[in-house]
Design a protein around this motif. Structure first.
Motif, PDB file in Angstrom:
ATOM      1  N   ILE A   7       4.130   3.335   8.185  1.00 32.91           N
ATOM      2  CA  ILE A   7       3.347   4.547   7.923  1.00 32.91           C
ATOM      3  C   ILE A   7       2.297   4.281   6.849  1.00 32.91           C
ATOM      4  N   VAL A 163      -6.294   6.487   0.244  1.00 34.47           N
ATOM      5  CA  VAL A 163      -5.661   5.992   1.465  1.00 34.47           C
ATOM      6  C   VAL A 163      -4.706   4.855   1.107  1.00 34.47           C
ATOM      7  N   THR A 164      -3.501   4.914   1.610  1.00 36.15           N
ATOM      8  CA  THR A 164      -2.540   3.842   1.314  1.00 36.15           C
ATOM      9  C   THR A 164      -2.653   2.729   2.343  1.00 36.15           C
ATOM     10  N   VAL A 206       1.148   6.620  11.966  1.00 35.35           N
ATOM     11  CA  VAL A 206       2.515   6.189  12.281  1.00 35.35           C
ATOM     12  C   VAL A 206       2.520   5.182  13.424  1.00 35.35           C
ATOM     13  N   LEU A 216       0.955  -5.405  13.346  1.00 31.90           N
ATOM     14  CA  LEU A 216       0.941  -3.942  13.394  1.00 31.90           C
ATOM     15  C   LEU A 216       0.735  -3.498  14.829  1.00 31.90           C
TER      16      LEU A 216
HETATM   17  P1  ADP Z   1      -8.732   4.351  10.973  1.00 30.53           P
HETATM   18  O1  ADP Z   1      -9.925   3.515  11.102  1.00 30.53           O
HETATM   19  O2  ADP Z   1      -8.057   4.689  12.249  1.00 30.53           O
HETATM   20  O3  ADP Z   1      -8.941   5.531  10.063  1.00 30.53           O
HETATM   21  P2  ADP Z   1      -7.706   2.817   8.805  1.00 30.53           P
HETATM   22  O4  ADP Z   1      -7.690   1.333   8.872  1.00 30.53           O
HETATM   23  O5  ADP Z   1      -8.760   3.485   8.011  1.00 30.53           O
HETATM   24  O6  ADP Z   1      -7.663   3.390  10.274  1.00 30.53           O
HETATM   25  O7  ADP Z   1      -6.304   3.246   8.264  1.00 30.53           O
HETATM   26  C1  ADP Z   1      -6.004   4.583   8.117  1.00 30.53           C
HETATM   27  C2  ADP Z   1      -4.582   4.685   7.649  1.00 30.53           C
HETATM   28  O8  ADP Z   1      -3.702   4.225   8.648  1.00 30.53           O
HETATM   29  C3  ADP Z   1      -4.255   3.863   6.431  1.00 30.53           C
HETATM   30  O9  ADP Z   1      -3.401   4.618   5.582  1.00 30.53           O
HETATM   31  C4  ADP Z   1      -3.523   2.666   6.980  1.00 30.53           C
HETATM   32  O10 ADP Z   1      -2.585   2.184   6.041  1.00 30.53           O
HETATM   33  C5  ADP Z   1      -2.804   3.246   8.155  1.00 30.53           C
HETATM   34  N1  ADP Z   1      -2.552   2.300   9.224  1.00 30.53           N
HETATM   35  C6  ADP Z   1      -3.382   1.368   9.734  1.00 30.53           C
HETATM   36  N2  ADP Z   1      -2.791   0.697  10.751  1.00 30.53           N
HETATM   37  C7  ADP Z   1      -1.547   1.217  10.891  1.00 30.53           C
HETATM   38  C8  ADP Z   1      -0.454   0.966  11.783  1.00 30.53           C
HETATM   39  N3  ADP Z   1      -0.512   0.063  12.738  1.00 30.53           N
HETATM   40  N4  ADP Z   1       0.657   1.710  11.632  1.00 30.53           N
HETATM   41  C9  ADP Z   1       0.729   2.662  10.693  1.00 30.53           C
HETATM   42  N5  ADP Z   1      -0.252   2.937   9.823  1.00 30.53           N
HETATM   43  C10 ADP Z   1      -1.393   2.238   9.925  1.00 30.53           C
END
Ligand code: ADP
Ligand code: MG
Ligand code: ZN
Length: 485
Positions: A7, A163-164, A206, A216
């Motif tokens: 997550i 953002v984490t 998620v 991932l």
């Molecule tokens: P997006 O471009 O879809 O906004 P990001 O790379 O900016 O994606 O990440 C958005 C959030 O999703 C972040 O908090 C990241 O840690 C989380 N995240 C990225 N990939 C995954 C994954 N496969 N499973 C769960 N969380 C993820």
């Protein structure tokens, strides 16, 4: 197949400044009618120019430091372009590649459960920046037609987006992250952090993967979760769904899902834009932010000990159980109160903690005040505990004294003096009352003597009642035991 949950959380935090980020409009519109806190700047009229609110930068820096992030000496604003009716300028002023902060993390203390021992989860921060909020739209149907209403009050309200990394491993950890973040935001005074009022908003990303995998899998993004409990419930539902999809041999698609609180279920929303669609470029109407060492030092003057550090110190320095330390550091004012009380008391910190957790917390819950606002000051609380320790008053008197002090603001000594609350431990006074009780209750005396020793509590109770609750209970008991031989 055993799966591991992955997550990442995206949060938007509304900073509690008086005014908006680029104009002088009032920032918090929670109680105000639509479109009352707006001006040409925040509604994007042609020709207006933004002026950066200094306090927004300062609160952003405070949060960055509290999250263990670096704060580069120069940062920039960028335009994030998209078309939506709640965005009158046609772009949002945000920060993209050179933001206020770099890196950072939050360590979550995860409590022990039936299955697992306690552990600490470190959640790394992927990005942290300041930006302006957009407006709010609302659909209404009128006479068979539907129309969209727009409220611009929220345009230009200062936000931190944080953002984490995908470091969280369960719905519990996600809930713990939000709990600790909320605690931290209030502690350092940068946000009211009320999720129900959208001061703290969260999207949860998620995915699941086989235990031990280091890649991932495709994730889904959950929106519209408006409380910590909703985040926990929505993630739990989504993890179940993804497991079922994989079990059926299907793939997970990168959907955006919307949590529906009423039905406690997830619904599929539009598929979302990718980052490139936003056409980020430098905001030409704002200068870079230069954060000098001197300014940073000024911002950080009086920076407090943070809640998790204080929690750890309460455990190690005062020998408090984790449970006590957690509650006492739940809120900054309460933890300051505790430290002042034990300094004034000088006795066993656990004893002071018990009084706080049982009695002072009740006063706080009943009154809705913070600890620092009570008329029962830490020094008065310390005094009451000492009066009990020294045998001047008994515990019950101490508890009612606490309420009296808090109602009147009078010192405990004064109230004990004027109301004659001091405990009666004078042997002859207790004996006289005990003798009359024994004389007037031959039936009870008879059954006590024939073995119903549980009646001792009844005898002591009678005496307490007659002496207005002020008797020294152990002494009274000893006298009864002697008389009933
Ligand atoms: P997006 O471009 O879809 O906004 P990001 O790379 O900016 O994606 O990440 C958005 C959030 O999703 C972040 O908090 C990241 O840690 C989380 N995240 C990225 N990939 C995954 C994954 N496969 N499973 C769960 N969380 C993820
Ligand atoms: Mg994103
Ligand atoms: Zn304005």
């Amino acid at each position: 197949m055993d799966y591991e949950v992955v997550i990442g959380l995206e949060t938007h935090i509304q900073l509690n400044t008086q005014t908006k980020i680029f104009c002088a409009c009032k920032a918090d519109s929670w109680n105000d009618a639509p479109n009352t806190n707006i001006c040409p700047v925040c509604t994007g009229m042609p020709g207006v120019l933004p002026v950066l609110n200094r306090t927004v930068v300062e609160k952003g820096v405070l949060l960055a430091v509290a999250m263990n992030a670096d704060t580069p000496p120069v940062s920039y604003f960028d335009r994030k372009n998209y078309f939506y009716p709640d965005l009158p300028k046609g772009f949002q002023i945000s920060q993209f590649d050179c933001s206020l902060a770099k890196g950072g993390w939050l360590d979550l203390p995860m409590p022990a459960t039936d299955k697992d021992p306690a552990y600490v989860r470190r959640v790394r921060i992927h990005k942290l920046h300041i930006e302006e909020d957009a407006g709010k739209t609302k659909n209404e149907s009128v006479g068979g037609y539907s129309r969209r209403l727009i409220d611009f009050n929220r345009c230009g309200v200062p936000l931190v987006e944080m953002v984490t990394e995908p470091d969280l491993r369960s719905a519990d950890e996600a809930a713990q992250y939000l709990t600790r973040l909320r605690q931290l935001l209030r502690w350092i005074g940068v946000s009211e952090a009320d999720m129900e009022k959208a001061h703290l908003r969260c999207d949860a990303n998620v995915s699941i993967r086989p235990v031990g995998a280091d890649y991932l899998n495709t994730k889904t993004e959950i929106k519209n979760v408006n409380s910590i409990e909703a985040v926990r419930a929505a993630i739990t539902k989504e993890v179940e769904r993804q497991k079922a999809e994989y079990a059926a041999g299907r793939k997970i698609e990168s959907w955006t899902l919307e949590w529906d609180e009423d039905s406690q279920s997830l619904k599929k929303m539009r598929s979302k834009e990718t980052e490139a669609d936003y056409r980020y470029f430098r905001e030409p109407d704002l200068l870079p932010v230069y954060l000098s060492d001197a300014w940073k030092a000024e911002i950080l003057a009086g920076f407090p000990e943070l809640p998790l550090a204080r929690r750890a110190r309460f455990i190690s320095a005062y020998g408090l159980p984790e449970y006590d330390a957690d509650i006492l550091t739940g809120e900054r004012s309460l933890s300051d109160y505790f430290e002042q009380a034990i300094a004034a008391y000088g006795g066993d910190p656990k004893r002071a903690s018990n009084w706080l957790l049982n009695d002072v917390m009740r006063l706080l819950n009943e009154s809705g005040l913070t600890a620092g606002e009570l008329k029962l000051t830490p020094a008065y609380l310390a005094k009451i505990i000492k009066l009990v320790d020294d045998g001047i008053i008994n515990t019950n008197t101490g508890k009612s004294l606490l309420e009296k002090v808090n109602r009147s603001g009078q010192s405990p000594d004064e109230i004990v003096e004027t109301e004659g609350l001091a405990k009666v431990s004078d042997d002859s006074a207790l004996r006289a009352v005990a003798e009359s009780i024994v004389a007037e209750n031959p039936k009870e005396v008879e059954s006590y003597k024939s073995g119903k020793v549980g009646l001792m509590g009844w005898f002591v109770g009678q005496l307490m009642r007659q002496m207005g609750g002020k008797a020294d209970a152990p002494k009274a008991r000893a006298i009864f035991e002697e008389l009933l031989q």
